[in-house]
Design a protein around this motif. Structure first.
Motif, PDB file in Angstrom:
ATOM      1  N   LYS B 302      15.009 -35.892  40.034  1.00 56.68           N
ATOM      2  CA  LYS B 302      16.155 -35.014  39.782  1.00 56.68           C
ATOM      3  C   LYS B 302      15.813 -34.018  38.680  1.00 56.68           C
ATOM      4  O   LYS B 302      16.133 -32.830  38.785  1.00 56.68           O
ATOM      5  CB  LYS B 302      17.380 -35.844  39.379  1.00 56.68           C
ATOM      6  N   THR B 303      15.183 -34.515  37.629  1.00 58.49           N
ATOM      7  CA  THR B 303      14.778 -33.621  36.543  1.00 58.49           C
ATOM      8  C   THR B 303      13.747 -32.618  37.045  1.00 58.49           C
ATOM      9  O   THR B 303      13.790 -31.438  36.705  1.00 58.49           O
ATOM     10  CB  THR B 303      14.179 -34.453  35.394  1.00 58.49           C
ATOM     11  N   TYR B 304      12.842 -33.128  37.869  1.00 58.31           N
ATOM     12  CA  TYR B 304      11.799 -32.260  38.439  1.00 58.31           C
ATOM     13  C   TYR B 304      12.445 -31.124  39.237  1.00 58.31           C
ATOM     14  O   TYR B 304      12.096 -29.954  39.070  1.00 58.31           O
ATOM     15  CB  TYR B 304      10.900 -33.101  39.353  1.00 58.31           C
ATOM     16  N   TYR B 305      13.387 -31.483  40.063  1.00 58.28           N
ATOM     17  CA  TYR B 305      14.039 -30.446  40.870  1.00 58.28           C
ATOM     18  C   TYR B 305      14.862 -29.508  40.000  1.00 58.28           C
ATOM     19  O   TYR B 305      14.955 -28.313  40.278  1.00 58.28           O
ATOM     20  CB  TYR B 305      14.903 -31.083  41.978  1.00 58.28           C
ATOM     21  N   ALA B 306      15.462 -30.063  38.939  1.00 56.85           N
ATOM     22  CA  ALA B 306      16.240 -29.209  38.048  1.00 56.85           C
ATOM     23  C   ALA B 306      15.331 -28.200  37.345  1.00 56.85           C
ATOM     24  O   ALA B 306      15.737 -27.082  37.047  1.00 56.85           O
ATOM     25  CB  ALA B 306      16.973 -30.071  37.025  1.00 56.85           C
ATOM     26  N   HIS B 307      14.084 -28.618  37.077  1.00 62.02           N
ATOM     27  CA  HIS B 307      13.139 -27.719  36.417  1.00 62.02           C
ATOM     28  C   HIS B 307      12.518 -26.721  37.380  1.00 62.02           C
ATOM     29  O   HIS B 307      11.898 -25.763  36.960  1.00 62.02           O
ATOM     30  CB  HIS B 307      12.025 -28.525  35.729  1.00 62.02           C
ATOM     31  N   GLN B 308      12.630 -27.008  38.651  1.00 61.40           N
ATOM     32  CA  GLN B 308      12.101 -26.098  39.660  1.00 61.40           C
ATOM     33  C   GLN B 308      13.256 -25.211  40.088  1.00 61.40           C
ATOM     34  O   GLN B 308      14.130 -25.676  40.820  1.00 61.40           O
ATOM     35  CB  GLN B 308      11.608 -26.895  40.884  1.00 61.40           C
TER      36      GLN B 308
END
Lengths: 641, 338
Positions: B302-308
């Protein structure tokens, strides 16, 4: 008065003479001197001026080796001009040396009569000693025969930037732009592109921006001053004749990244790029990390094995999994590549080859992982192998690698090398609308009562690729893994005949790739002749120019392989049309072995593992020596199953 | 989903090939029941395993399954989660697979907090390779590779997970269907890497290794089932309790009836308490079971997608990216600047 030699025109593009058609320039200094930046900015200006070019960054493994030492010397070589330029040039005509160590390391490379610009501020007794000079080379006679321009670059840079209140060391860092200004003047370049780059790069730091601009302009003005015009050559280079179109400069790493992103776009799937930092493969990681909007996800894994495994996990999940490394890292990934073979999943493995074995020469180029790519896994585990030939070719090869991986549901190894990753050339931009889309093997609808395996393992009879079924697809739950599976049901199977059938299927699948790739063409020269010079990968430019330099009546041809496994289906017949086959490689004979193994062809090897690319001239000499000698061994060709 | 799926709906047609009496059977039963109880969607559920006895698990669950290579399941599951964060992923591993050859991947999956469940079947032995001692084997373990007994210090899976930054750590015994069931449900509901150590009896190579706290006649005094917000008591009628000795910074067992005020209350968000609980060994202490640690958490993907910014969706075009540098045009006649 000192003038650069313009004596003879040369039919050969090895850069053996400097003239308006072709010139080779090399910048060299400490790793911290900014010569790489200076080189890339000079190239940008040359490109805008309409020159063809090729570059070769040559840097040490150490980030900041002790200043003034020979092992800390970083260099950037540019070959530019009007002819088709395919290599960074053999021997530089112009060297800008920021310190004695840079002179010492690069002097042996230079063309006869080369022009050397020395930053004499750095020629202190201490720096001379660090470079290993017992006597000042300016007095010892080692520079006899060269044209020496002594300039106190550091002093001039400090003067030019005095108004900006920088510390002495910060001001001194502007000397690469001062020197660039001088070189820009020598080649009569417009510096507006460099100025706009400085403006953009240092937008948030007005002092640094202004100091660099001042240094650039001061260097240029220095060239113009009356008393030096006589000493400095003012070189005009003709512009190249390019086919019409849109152009940009591109490094191999950039082209590869763009190619992978393009493949994702063509297949309409996300690309998940999983990598662990390693020289010289990391530029691909850095480039792709900026391509989120192109549907690329980047994952920096905890190690090489995790990187390939995460890529396999992503492929299993329906994205295009890509991993990248250099030889040592690829070696670590081999077990996982076997898993992707067994599970019939797509995967692209990029190998930016470097000198080895073990840690070897991380920043130096080599082509010595061909065995690893073709043969280097446990068990009978074939994969398709491709190699890129030039920086811009990386784009096409990346798309081709993904296309094969998705069509045949197999891992594909893409070989590039440290030279290609960092070298740059002009590139006519491809039209994305003209590139065929990449089709994905979609599963058929599962009929009522039909066993799921009938859908999952319904391999295409031509490609032997199975449907790409990923978790989330309803009604197609299945289990898969590294254990041998039944060729029809996919269930675990230790059955002897089944393992034979699966092994045969895996071999046939890779062999089937040959049905989909173009027939091998001849780059230069006749289809039948006396010598075929066969290469692969980044030796393309040097071989191409060397063969062009041989008179047509000698019937020497250049054949360059993109597909190394499987080989193009007509290659055996093509090679049979030549009396002798010369295989120059930056390894100890790996393609030669492959050709012997797969085609039963005997070749003449020409091997070099010095960490430096082939020079055109050494290839020309080799071909000439073969032409003068009577053929000792005729090429033989046999068939092997 | 139409009708509620039953545990049997998660069984595959494959013949289960564990040794008769293996603890893995009980775990499989608890997992399929937990899947039914939590309403798992089969096509969105994936079991990823490495190599070892436990790693056969995916073949026996009617969901997607990937039996990978030794130690690498967390890395493969991480890539899978990046490609499709919606999936409900379970990693099945063992003490050799997860803590020896795959220790690095387990550590990084835990510190990243990737949103999958990690079931580590700890039987303190290498079963599939026929009985060599493992990284969790106790000193003195006699095995084909240690005929006179092993002598190196074993790893503690729970403390390894804690040191790796795990935010969810739970423990259960293979045959304890209530304890294991509730731990599996808690793990399923966790948003991040949920680490579950399952004490699993290897009937062939290490039979009875956990008897000191799993035997019927010992379990009351040798197990403590921790629950958030409840006193840490165990023994007959909760007669014993755990107290904190501030002088030695250790736990000690006290008479819970005599000193009720000194009995610690379980706080599953407290990492220091988690360390003390996970470090308890029989027979001096009861073995802590249940959800030992559960902290607020957001899964890595989720954090990864939020950063992308684009979340791996294609919002730009390659045609445009090709031109995000200085581009010049060559006309039909002669080269010129753009």
């Amino acid at each position: 008065m000192m003038r650069a030699s313009r004596s003879r025109g040369c039919s050969m593009d090895d850069g053996s003479s400097m003239d308006s058609q072709s010139v080779v320039i090399r910048f060299a200094g400490d790793s911290g001197d900014g010569v790489q930046l200076m080189g890339t900015q000079f190239v940008a200006a040359a490109a805008l001026a309409g020159n063809d070019f090729a570059t070769f960054p040559d840097f040490p493994a150490e980030i900041r080796a002790p200043a003034g030492t020979t092992f800390g010397v970083s260099a950037y070589q540019i070959h530019l001009g009007a002819r088709p330029i395919t290599t960074a040039g053999d021997a530089p005509h112009v060297l800008v040396a920021f310190n004695p160590a840079a002179l010492k390391v690069n002097l042996p490379l230079l063309a006869d009569g080369a022009l050397i610009v020395l930053n004499i501020d750095s020629f202190t007794s201490r720096n001379l000693a660090k470079a290993g000079y017992e006597k000042d080379p300016r007095q010892s006679g080692v520079l006899d025969g060269y044209q020496i321009i002594e300039v106190d670059i550091t002093k001039h840079t400090l003067e030019a930037t005095a108004a900006y209140g920088l510390s002495k060391s910060d001001a001194g860092r502007c000397k690469n732009f001062w020197a660039l200004g001088l070189v820009q003047w020598m080649f009569n370049r417009d510096s507006s592109a460099i100025e706009s780059w400085i403006n953009g790069k240092f937008a948030k730091d007005a002092t640094t921006r202004d100091a660099n601009l001042a240094a650039l302009r001061a260097g240029h003005a220095y060239g113009e001053t009356a008393e030096l015009t006589a000493a400095l050559p003012h070189v005009a280079t003709d512009t190249a004749q390019f086919p019409p179109g849109e152009y940009r400069g591109v490094r191999g790493g950039e082209a590869l990244a763009l190619g992978l992103a393009a493949a994702g776009e063509l297949a309409d799937r996300a690309v998940v790029f999983c990598s662990y930092p390693i020289t010289p493969a990391s530029p691909l990681l850095h480039q792709l990390a900026r391509y989120g909007e192109l549907g690329v996800g980047v994952f920096q894994a905890e190690d090489e094995i995790a990187a390939v495994c995460a890529a396999i996990g992503a492929s299993y999940g329906g994205a295009i999994g890509v991993t990248s490394s250099s030889g040592p890292g690829i070696a670590l990934k081999t077990e996982a590549i076997g898993l992707a073979i067994n599970a019939e999943l797509p995967l692209v493995v990029v190998n930016s080859q470097r000198g080895g074995p073990s840690t070897g020469l991380p920043t130096k180029t080599e082509q010595s992982d061909l065995y690893l790519a073709v043969y280097g896994r446990n068990a009978d585990a074939p994969v398709p192998v491709l190699a890129a030939r030039s920086p811009s070719d990386c784009f096409e090869v990346a798309i081709e690698a993904v296309r094969i991986a998705l069509r045949h549901m197999t891992p594909v190894i893409l070989l590039t090398d440290g030279y290609l990753a960092n070298a740059a050339e002009p590139w006519r931009l491809p039209n994305m609308d003209e590139i065929p889309r990449i089709t994905v093997n979609k599963p058929a609808e599962r009929k009522p009562g039909q066993d799921v395996s009938a859908v999952i393992f319904d391999r295409d009879p031509e490609t032997l690729g199975r449907p790409w079924v990923s978790p989330g697809m309803p009604n197609l739950m299945y289990r898969i893994g590294g254990i041998e599976k039944d060729i029809r049901t996919g269930n675990i199977s230790y059955d002897a005949q089944n393992h034979q059938a699966m092994t045969d299927m895996r071999a046939a699948k890779v062999a089937a790739v040959a049905k989909f790739i173009p027939l091998q063409k001849v780059e230069v020269g006749p289809e039948r002749g006396s010598i075929a010079v066969v290469g692969w990968g980044s030796t393309y430019g040097a071989i191409y120019q060397a063969v062009r330099a041989i008179p047509a009546k000698e019937r020497v041809s250049h054949i360059h392989l993109r597909h190394l496994s499987p080989l193009p289906s007509n290659l055996g017949d093509l090679l049979a049309g030549f009396d002798r086959i010369l295989v120059p490689e930056m390894n100890m004979g790996q393609l030669a072995t492959l050709l012997r193994d797969k085609l039963g062809v005997e070749t003449i090897q020409f091997n070099k593992v010095t960490g430096q690319p082939f020079m055109i001239n050494e290839l020309v000499q080799k071909i000439r020596s073969l032409l003068t000698a009577k053929p000792a061994v005729r090429a033989v060709r046999g068939e092997r199953a | 989903m139409s009708a509620q799926l039953q545990p049997k709906d998660f069984a595959t047609s494959q013949e289960v090939r564990w040794c008769p009496g293996c603890g893995d059977y009980a775990v499989l039963k608890s997992v399929t029941r937990a899947l039914a109880d939590v309403g798992a969607v089969p096509e969105k559920t994936v079991f990823v395993s490495g190599i070892g006895c436990s790693s056969r698990f995916p073949y026996y669950v009617e969901t997607y399954g990937f039996h990978t290579i030794h130690g690498r399941a967390p890395a493969i599951a991480t890539g899978l989660k990046l490609a499709n964060p919606e999936l409900d992923v379970w990693v099945v591993t063992g003490d050799g697979d997860g803590l020896s050859i795959g220790g690095n991947h387990l550590m990084h999956a835990l510190r990243r907090n990737v949103g999958f469940k990690i079931l580590l079947f700890n039987n303190e032995i290498y079963g599939l390779t026929k009985g060599q001692y493992s990284p969790t084997s106790r000193p003195g373990t006699r095995s084909p590779s240690t005929p006179s007994g092993s002598f190196d210090t074993p790893a503690s899976p729970g403390l390894f997970a804690l040191g790796s930054g795990a935010k969810f750590i739970a423990r259960a015994i293979d045959v304890d269907k209530n304890g294991l069931g509730s731990v599996l449900e808690a793990a399923h509901g966790f948003d991040g890497a949920a680490f579950v150590e399952i004490f699993q009896n290897c009937i062939v190579y290490n039979d009875g290794v956990f008897n000191a706290f799993t035997d019927r006649d010992k379990e009351t005094d040798a197990q403590i089932h921790v629950k958030h917000g409840e006193p840490l008591v165990f023994g007959e009628n909760g007669s014993k309790g755990l107290a904190f000795d501030a002088k030695t910074m250790t736990l000690r067992v006290i008479d819970a009836k005599a000193q009720p005020a000194d009995v610690l209350v379980h706080d599953e968000t407290n990492r220091v308490l988690a360390q003390l609980l996970l470090g308890m060994n029989a027979p001096e202490f009861p073995v802590a079971l249940g959800v030992v640690l559960r902290q607020p958490s957001v899964a890595f993907e989720k954090t990864y997608y939020a950063h992308q910014p684009t979340q791996m969706k294609r919002t730009g075009s390659v045609a445009k990216a090709l031109r995000q540098t200085s581009v010049w045009r060559v006309d039909e006649k002669k080269p010129a600047k753009k």
